[in-house]
Each structure stands twice: as structure tokens, then as C-alpha cells.
Motif scaffolding. Structure first.
Motif, PDB file in Angstrom:
ATOM      1  N   TRP A  23     -25.682  43.296 -18.667  1.00 15.03           N
ATOM      2  CA  TRP A  23     -26.032  42.344 -19.714  1.00 15.03           C
ATOM      3  C   TRP A  23     -27.208  42.904 -20.489  1.00 15.03           C
ATOM      4  O   TRP A  23     -28.195  43.334 -19.902  1.00 15.03           O
ATOM      5  CB  TRP A  23     -26.381  40.984 -19.113  1.00 15.03           C
ATOM      6  CG  TRP A  23     -25.174  40.279 -18.594  1.00 15.03           C
ATOM      7  CD1 TRP A  23     -24.729  40.257 -17.295  1.00 15.03           C
ATOM      8  CD2 TRP A  23     -24.245  39.507 -19.344  1.00 15.03           C
ATOM      9  NE1 TRP A  23     -23.576  39.530 -17.201  1.00 15.03           N
ATOM     10  CE2 TRP A  23     -23.254  39.041 -18.445  1.00 15.03           C
ATOM     11  CE3 TRP A  23     -24.141  39.163 -20.685  1.00 15.03           C
ATOM     12  CZ2 TRP A  23     -22.191  38.251 -18.852  1.00 15.03           C
ATOM     13  CZ3 TRP A  23     -23.075  38.363 -21.088  1.00 15.03           C
ATOM     14  CH2 TRP A  23     -22.121  37.919 -20.180  1.00 15.03           C
ATOM     15  N   ARG A  24     -27.112  42.902 -21.806  1.00 18.83           N
ATOM     16  CA  ARG A  24     -28.166  43.460 -22.655  1.00 18.83           C
ATOM     17  C   ARG A  24     -28.528  42.469 -23.749  1.00 18.83           C
ATOM     18  O   ARG A  24     -27.697  41.692 -24.193  1.00 18.83           O
ATOM     19  CB  ARG A  24     -27.699  44.765 -23.295  1.00 18.83           C
ATOM     20  CG  ARG A  24     -27.402  45.837 -22.270  1.00 18.83           C
ATOM     21  CD  ARG A  24     -27.083  47.143 -22.919  1.00 18.83           C
ATOM     22  NE  ARG A  24     -26.709  48.115 -21.901  1.00 18.83           N
ATOM     23  CZ  ARG A  24     -26.093  49.242 -22.147  1.00 18.83           C
ATOM     24  NH1 ARG A  24     -25.762  49.562 -23.382  1.00 18.83           N
ATOM     25  NH2 ARG A  24     -25.806  50.074 -21.172  1.00 18.83           N
ATOM     26  N   SER A  25     -29.764  42.545 -24.179  1.00 16.47           N
ATOM     27  CA  SER A  25     -30.184  41.660 -25.264  1.00 16.47           C
ATOM     28  C   SER A  25     -29.797  42.279 -26.599  1.00 16.47           C
ATOM     29  O   SER A  25     -29.625  43.488 -26.716  1.00 16.47           O
ATOM     30  CB  SER A  25     -31.690  41.412 -25.199  1.00 16.47           C
ATOM     31  OG  SER A  25     -32.390  42.613 -25.365  1.00 16.47           O
ATOM     32  N   GLY A  26     -29.666  41.424 -27.589  1.00 16.59           N
ATOM     33  CA  GLY A  26     -29.297  41.894 -28.915  1.00 16.59           C
ATOM     34  C   GLY A  26     -27.854  41.584 -29.228  1.00 16.59           C
ATOM     35  O   GLY A  26     -27.229  40.737 -28.592  1.00 16.59           O
ATOM     36  N   ALA A  27     -27.332  42.300 -30.191  1.00 17.85           N
ATOM     37  CA  ALA A  27     -25.945  42.101 -30.615  1.00 17.85           C
ATOM     38  C   ALA A  27     -25.381  43.424 -31.107  1.00 17.85           C
ATOM     39  O   ALA A  27     -25.143  43.616 -32.281  1.00 17.85           O
ATOM     40  CB  ALA A  27     -25.872  41.033 -31.696  1.00 17.85           C
ATOM     41  N   TRP A  29     -22.413  45.167 -31.247  1.00 20.84           N
ATOM     42  CA  TRP A  29     -20.999  44.879 -31.058  1.00 20.84           C
ATOM     43  C   TRP A  29     -20.185  46.104 -30.648  1.00 20.84           C
ATOM     44  O   TRP A  29     -19.226  45.985 -29.887  1.00 20.84           O
ATOM     45  CB  TRP A  29     -20.411  44.259 -32.331  1.00 20.84           C
ATOM     46  CG  TRP A  29     -21.238  43.099 -32.785  1.00 20.84           C
ATOM     47  CD1 TRP A  29     -21.905  42.997 -33.968  1.00 20.84           C
ATOM     48  CD2 TRP A  29     -21.544  41.899 -32.067  1.00 20.84           C
ATOM     49  NE1 TRP A  29     -22.595  41.805 -34.042  1.00 20.84           N
ATOM     50  CE2 TRP A  29     -22.387  41.105 -32.871  1.00 20.84           C
ATOM     51  CE3 TRP A  29     -21.194  41.412 -30.809  1.00 20.84           C
ATOM     52  CZ2 TRP A  29     -22.866  39.873 -32.475  1.00 20.84           C
ATOM     53  CZ3 TRP A  29     -21.673  40.174 -30.425  1.00 20.84           C
ATOM     54  CH2 TRP A  29     -22.490  39.420 -31.253  1.00 20.84           C
ATOM     55  N   ARG A  30     -20.556  47.271 -31.110  1.00 22.30           N
ATOM     56  CA  ARG A  30     -19.780  48.476 -30.741  1.00 22.30           C
ATOM     57  C   ARG A  30     -19.901  48.808 -29.258  1.00 22.30           C
ATOM     58  O   ARG A  30     -19.062  49.500 -28.704  1.00 22.30           O
ATOM     59  CB  ARG A  30     -20.232  49.659 -31.588  1.00 22.30           C
ATOM     60  CG  ARG A  30     -19.742  49.573 -33.008  1.00 22.30           C
ATOM     61  CD  ARG A  30     -20.114  50.833 -33.804  1.00 22.30           C
ATOM     62  NE  ARG A  30     -19.627  50.748 -35.144  1.00 22.30           N
ATOM     63  CZ  ARG A  30     -20.297  50.194 -36.160  1.00 22.30           C
ATOM     64  NH1 ARG A  30     -21.490  49.689 -35.955  1.00 22.30           N
ATOM     65  NH2 ARG A  30     -19.776  50.148 -37.359  1.00 22.30           N
ATOM     66  N   ASP A  31     -20.964  48.293 -28.622  1.00 21.58           N
ATOM     67  CA  ASP A  31     -21.177  48.531 -27.203  1.00 21.58           C
ATOM     68  C   ASP A  31     -20.653  47.380 -26.349  1.00 21.58           C
ATOM     69  O   ASP A  31     -20.694  47.440 -25.135  1.00 21.58           O
ATOM     70  CB  ASP A  31     -22.684  48.729 -26.938  1.00 21.58           C
ATOM     71  CG  ASP A  31     -22.992  49.070 -25.495  1.00 21.58           C
ATOM     72  OD1 ASP A  31     -22.271  49.897 -24.902  1.00 21.58           O
ATOM     73  OD2 ASP A  31     -23.948  48.494 -24.953  1.00 21.58           O
ATOM     74  N   ALA A  32     -20.144  46.324 -26.968  1.00 25.41           N
ATOM     75  CA  ALA A  32     -19.694  45.139 -26.225  1.00 25.41           C
ATOM     76  C   ALA A  32     -18.392  45.422 -25.490  1.00 25.41           C
ATOM     77  O   ALA A  32     -17.496  46.091 -26.003  1.00 25.41           O
ATOM     78  CB  ALA A  32     -19.521  43.959 -27.166  1.00 25.41           C
ATOM     79  N   ARG A  33     -18.308  44.902 -24.292  1.00 20.19           N
ATOM     80  CA  ARG A  33     -17.110  45.068 -23.471  1.00 20.19           C
ATOM     81  C   ARG A  33     -16.038  44.062 -23.909  1.00 20.19           C
ATOM     82  O   ARG A  33     -16.324  42.893 -24.127  1.00 20.19           O
ATOM     83  CB  ARG A  33     -17.481  44.811 -22.017  1.00 20.19           C
ATOM     84  CG  ARG A  33     -16.356  44.962 -21.054  1.00 20.19           C
ATOM     85  CD  ARG A  33     -16.907  44.837 -19.656  1.00 20.19           C
ATOM     86  NE  ARG A  33     -15.867  44.564 -18.714  1.00 20.19           N
ATOM     87  CZ  ARG A  33     -16.098  44.210 -17.463  1.00 20.19           C
ATOM     88  NH1 ARG A  33     -17.335  44.067 -17.038  1.00 20.19           N
ATOM     89  NH2 ARG A  33     -15.109  43.987 -16.654  1.00 20.19           N
ATOM     90  N   ILE A  34     -14.825  44.507 -24.034  1.00 20.49           N
ATOM     91  CA  ILE A  34     -13.706  43.611 -24.311  1.00 20.49           C
ATOM     92  C   ILE A  34     -13.323  42.965 -22.984  1.00 20.49           C
ATOM     93  O   ILE A  34     -12.968  43.657 -22.035  1.00 20.49           O
ATOM     94  CB  ILE A  34     -12.516  44.363 -24.929  1.00 20.49           C
ATOM     95  CG1 ILE A  34     -12.919  44.924 -26.291  1.00 20.49           C
ATOM     96  CG2 ILE A  34     -11.296  43.460 -25.026  1.00 20.49           C
ATOM     97  CD1 ILE A  34     -11.898  45.846 -26.908  1.00 20.49           C
ATOM     98  N   ILE A  35     -13.393  41.646 -22.939  1.00 19.58           N
ATOM     99  CA  ILE A  35     -13.132  40.929 -21.691  1.00 19.58           C
ATOM    100  C   ILE A  35     -11.657  40.568 -21.557  1.00 19.58           C
ATOM    101  O   ILE A  35     -11.088  40.625 -20.475  1.00 19.58           O
ATOM    102  CB  ILE A  35     -14.014  39.665 -21.611  1.00 19.58           C
ATOM    103  CG1 ILE A  35     -15.480  40.081 -21.542  1.00 19.58           C
ATOM    104  CG2 ILE A  35     -13.654  38.812 -20.407  1.00 19.58           C
ATOM    105  CD1 ILE A  35     -16.442  38.927 -21.585  1.00 19.58           C
TER     106      ILE A  35
END
Length: 159
Positions: A23-27, A29-35
Motif C-alpha cells: 500500500w502506497r500513498s498518492g495516486a 495510477w501506472r503503478d496500481a495493481r489491477i485487482i
């Protein structure tokens, strides 16, 4: 949960699940995991005590969708199961001679706060038509549809 003040603070208050599972702070999106693979733009997620599982309800991930599907996971982060068909939307069945080719259905959501949450699941969806004139002439097209499903077996029927 975010408070209104947190929303005003912008990205620095957000947390996201990164591709590496942290879990990381910020936004970023390119680093966000597709759930959920092949999700829908509108869906709902809630915990079903009777199934001891998280449940995601959406229309099948094709357009136009003809079915409502459910997915299950032990944790919100997944892994999520493959879609399980729980209801065929009658407005979209190609075997129905009354079916209009320009009709489409979407916006499937489960509503935990309606009915008896441990015994029944209430789901709604909407239908629409590509031709605006048709909507004006036939107000029954663009209205909420309601489906009830018994729990935990998910036997569903239209109301």
C-alpha cells in the motif's frame, strides 16, 4: 475511509495497492495493481456472511451484456474468482422474439441495505436504447430492473 477534508487535501491522502502488493500513498495510477480482470465500469462489492466471502456483482464483461455475474474472493485484494452467471437479463436474450436489437443493459449493482441481507440479495440494472426517439415513445425501456437472489445459493429471479 476518506473524510471530506482528506479529499480536499488531494493525492497525498490517498492510498493505493501497488503492483508489488504494498500500500502506497498518492495516486500513481501506472503503478496500481489491477485487482479484477475484465471488470465493469459499474459494479458493487460487499461481504456476504452466508458465503463467508467478498462478492462482486456486475454485468458480464462484454458489450452488449446479456447476463449478471458474481465473483468471489476471500480478501478484497483478491484473487477474485472467474465470473459465475447468476441471472440472464430477459431483455437481452436473443431467443426472445420481442427483443429489440438496439436495446442494451448495464449498471448492475447489488444493494446490501435492501431486504434481508443475510437471506436475500437485491440487484438492480438499467436498460437503454441507442435510439433516443424510442426512449421517449416507450418510457418502460429506461427504468430500473430489480432482481432478487436467495442466499447463500444465489438462485435469482426478476421482480
Amino acid at each position: 475511509a476518506l473524510r471530506l477534508d482528506d479529499l480536499r487535501a488531494g493525492r497525498k491522502k490517498y492510498l493505493y495497492l501497488a503492483k508489488d502488493g504494498s500500500w502506497r500513498s498518492g495516486a500513481t495510477w501506472r503503478d496500481a495493481r489491477i485487482i479484477v480482470e475484465n471488470g465493469a465500469t459499474e459494479l458493487s462489492v460487499h461481504y456476504v456472511e452466508a458465503k463467508k466471502s467478498w462478492m462482486l456483482v456486475q454485468n458480464e464483461p462484454v458489450f452488449p451484456a446479456a447476463r449478471i455475474v458474481a465473483r468471489f474472493a476471500a480478501r478484497l485484494q483478491g484473487p477474485w474468482s472467474a465470473p459465475q452467471v447468476i441471472f440472464d437479463m430477459p431483455e437481452m436474450q436473443t431467443t426472445d422474439p420481442q427483443r429489440a436489437a438496439d436495446t442494451f443493459c448495464y449498471a448492475v449493482k447489488a444493494h446490501r441495505g435492501i431486504g434481508e441481507p443475510e437471506k436475500q440479495l437485491v440487484i438492480t440494472y438499467a436498460c437503454n436504447a441507442f435510439a433516443f426517439d424510442k426512449l421517449v415513445e416507450n418510457m418502460s425501456i429506461y427504468r430500473p430492473r430489480v432482481v432478487t437472489c436467495s442466499l447463500p445459493d444465489l438462485v435469482c429471479r426478476a421482480l
